[in-house]
Structure formats: structure tokens, C-alpha cells
Design an enzyme around this catalytic site. Structure first.
Site, mmCIF file in Angstrom:
data_model
loop_
_atom_site.group_PDB
_atom_site.id
_atom_site.type_symbol
_atom_site.label_atom_id
_atom_site.label_comp_id
_atom_site.label_asym_id
_atom_site.label_seq_id
_atom_site.Cartn_x
_atom_site.Cartn_y
_atom_site.Cartn_z
ATOM 1 N N ASP A 138 37.915 32.040 42.406
ATOM 2 C CA ASP A 138 37.685 32.687 43.686
ATOM 3 C C ASP A 138 38.598 32.007 44.713
ATOM 4 O OD1 ASP A 138 36.201 34.105 45.816
ATOM 5 O OD2 ASP A 138 35.417 32.103 46.249
ATOM 6 N N ASP B 208 38.417 32.276 48.826
ATOM 7 C CA ASP B 208 37.734 31.737 50.001
ATOM 8 C C ASP B 208 36.473 30.988 49.600
ATOM 9 O OD1 ASP B 208 39.331 33.039 52.242
ATOM 10 O OD2 ASP B 208 38.757 34.795 51.077
#
Length: 218
Positions: free
Chosen positions: A6, A8
Site C-alpha cells: 500500500d 499512503d
């Protein structure tokens, strides 16, 4: 092995830039703005959901959300990395994985263009084998479509992949794609959320990820 990160809250602490860009539009319309810390809960499911959560309940109409998103999309690309930085230890982790010969990809609920801009700005060229955000055929997580696309790109199967992410959305995405997952406790959400979502293993810091991968057989 294929390591899918991922963006952020896992690779990059981007909360201040996201908050600033969203608060700008809220303030312009006279709506209350929020401290950066509030956005830890607002983000994670795409910018439309972030905007919806940031708005007062009575203002959460499709028209207002779409209007703010359009403004956000015009402003944010010029402020993607004003304050955003990789988390301490992330670059060292990625280097270690590269030295082991692992394939490294990014799967974000940011727009694909923004995801690539952030990665190009904050990481050296060649750090990632693929950066994939929302757009085209790629639906937002927890849809498994992005993971399927990444697997197909590299000719790998689900048993060769692991997702490292900081929210229940990431954990659900991994489960929907039938791959293993590492909960990134250093990110935007807490340990309780990651455990409750069913992460296979947790990593308190980026430096703990290698050990976490070994615990689940990678």
C-alpha cells in the site's frame, strides 16, 4: 516472491498533504476543517470517501462530493509531496527486499497518476517494478482486481504474493485476492484494527517486515 505495498500510510506518510488539500476545499465553502490526525480515519478508501467523511453530514451529497473532488484533483497534483515523506526505515526495507531478488509493486487507492507521481518524487528510479493506482480497469480496494492485474503482469500466482498495508481495507483486499497480508502497525490505523481485520501477521516498524514475512513462510 511478490511484495505488494500500500502507498499512503505504509510507504509514505502523506497525511498532511491530503489534509491540507481537502481542508482547502472545505474552508472555501465554509465547512469546518479538521486536524491532520482526523484524516487518519478519513483516508484509506479513495478520495471520494475521504471527502464524504470530512464533510458535515448534511453536506454529503453526490453533487458536493463531486465538486470538491474535481477541485481536489486539480490542486493536489501540485502539492503531492509538499510534506509527504517515506516512513523511517522504508527505503532500507525496500533495498533489502531488492537484494533478495523480490518483485516489488505498489497498489494504492490514490488515482494511478497521483500514485506514480508520488513514487517518482520520493523514491529512486527502479525501486518499484510496478506502481498501480485507481483508474481504467483497476477498481478501488478492497476489490481484488488490482492484485489480479499485478499477479498477471508478472506471471505469478496468489501463493507467491503478499500485501503489506496499514488498514482493514488492505487486509480485506488481500483476503479477497487469496494472498497473505502483513499489517503495518506504523501507519494510519492501529494494531486493534489490523488484528480485527484478520492480518496474517503484524509488523510494528518497517524494519520488522522481513521477520514478519518469514513467520508466514516467505
Amino acid at each position: 516472491m511478490l511484495c505488494i505495498f500500500d502507498l499512503d500510510g505504509t510507504l509514505v506518510n502523506s497525511i498532511a498533504d491530503l489534509a491540507d488539500s481537502c481542508n482547502r476545499s472545505l474552508a472555501k465553502r465554509g465547512y469546518p476543517t479538521h486536524a491532520d490526525e482526523a484524516y487518519y480515519v478519513f483516508v484509506g478508501d479513495g478520495i471520494q470517501k475521504t471527502i464524504e467523511r470530512a464533510l458535515p453530514e448534511e453536506a454529503r451529497t453526490d453533487a458536493i462530493i463531486d465538486e470538491i473532488k474535481e477541485e481536489f484533483d486539480a490542486y493536489y497534483p501540485h502539492h503531492l509531496v509538499d510534506k509527504s515523506r517515506p516512513y523511517d526505515g522504508i527505503k532500507e526495507l525496500l533495498c533489502s527486499l531488492k537484494k533478495r531478488g523480490e518483485t516489488i509493486a505498489v497498489l494504492s487507492n490514490k488515482a494511478n497518476e497521483f500514485s506514480n507521481q508520488v513514487c517518482c518524487a520520493l523514491f529512486d528510479e527502479g525501486t518499484f517494478d510496478l506502481v498501480c493506482g485507481i483508474g481504467g480497469e483497476i477498481a478501488a480496494k478492497p476489490s481484488p482486481v488490482g492484485i489480479t492485474h499485478i499477479l498477471n503482469t508478472f506471471g505469478m500466482d496468489a501463493g507467491e504474493a503478499v500485501l503489506i498495508g496499514d488498514t482493514k481495507t488492505d487486509i480485506a483486499t488481500a483476503k479477497n485476492a487469496n494472498i497473505r497480508c502483513v499489517g503495518a502497525v506504523w501507519g494510519f490505523r492501529d494494531e486493534a484494527e489490523l488484528i480485527g481485520a484478520g492480518a496474517d501477521v503484524l509488523a510494528a516498524t518497517p524494519s520488522d517486515v522481513i521477520d514478519a514475512l518469514q513467520k508466514i513462510g516467505f
